[in-house]
Design an enzyme around this catalytic site. Structure first.
Site: not given
Length: 258
Positions: A19, A213, A217
């Site tokens: 990410d 995080d 996600d």
């Protein structure tokens, strides 16, 4: 680690997918540019955007409120709606306000100023009238480049998935040396993209790890062969969905917008 089997799978990992916001960047946003239309001052644009965003817990919203620099009078806000993957809708002083990305502008049929500046662009609309845009930037983590370089040197493919605009995502990937980047992804798009990566690697016999995080996600962390959460700063949802956990955690709830 939630089990030794994940250590075994790490040894077979051929792709690590990241990410962006809060993972390879600090996730601390600052307003770097304000571009109002004629007859609207920069301060007025910031005020409208900050009030509209003030009920959101997204880091971008916090940066707008910080830039506003005043206590938010919540009595001026009579409605708020989070539009996932696009932005927000709010009623401020009786005016219908939209603040968000280009997808939101296209969705509500508003013509906007195309912005090529590297950064996250928040377009602002009041009662169907375009007021201008605000550019917000994040900073890459100091040790992220070294981490990516180490993975690349070991023959592990590095990939980044982000909901950010193409210019922003590609700029961060270039700074870090990430081999592949996919931008402008909605939360569901991230899962679809990871599924394709998993399918490709299954044919080659390799494993895929995902590092993230944010609360958005969690689905991707669950689907990856190995899910790795940012334990100290990640959201509770991300940590619970990952294959590592720790007793001390600090939740940072982020909505799936950028």
């Amino acid at each position: 680690m939630k089990g030794s089997n994940y250590l075994e799978q790490l040894a077979e990992t051929k792709v690590v997918v990241f990410d962006k916001t809060g993972t390879v960047t600090h996730g601390v946003f600052e307003v770097v540019e304000t571009a109002p239309v004629e007859n609207i001052s920069p301060d007025e644009l910031i005020e409208v955007a900050a009030l509209a965003e003030s009920l959101s817990n997204h880091p971008i919203a916090k940066s707008l409120v910080d830039k506003y620099g005043k206590a938010v009078d919540t009595s001026r806000i009579s409605g708020f709606e989070d539009i996932t993957g696009h932005g927000i809708k709010a009623v401020v002083d009786g005016n219908e306000i939209y603040a968000g990305n280009t997808r939101l502008m296209d969705k509500i049929g508003i013509k906007y100023t195309d912005q090529k500046t590297v950064g996250t662009v928040v377009h602002v609309v009041s009662n169907g009238k375009y007021l201008g845009h605000i550019v917000i930037a994040d900073r890459v983590k100091e040790d992220a480049h070294e981490m990516i370089a180490e993975l690349n040197s070991r023959g592990i493919e590095t990939v980044m998935l982000t909901g950010d605009a193409k210019t922003v995502g590609e700029d961060v990937a270039r700074q870090l040396g990430v081999q592949k980047v996919y931008t402008e992804l909605l939360p569901g798009d991230k899962v679809d993209k990871l599924e394709q990566i998993l399918k490709d690697q299954k044919a080659k016999g390799g494993k895929v790890a995902f590092v993230g995080d944010g609360i958005n996600d969690a689905p991707v962390l669950t689907r990856a062969d190995i899910g790795i959460a940012m334990g100290a700063l990640g959201s509770d949802a991300a940590i619970e969905a990952s294959d590592r956990s720790e007793e001390r955690r600090v939740g940072k709830e982020c909505r799936s917008r950028w």
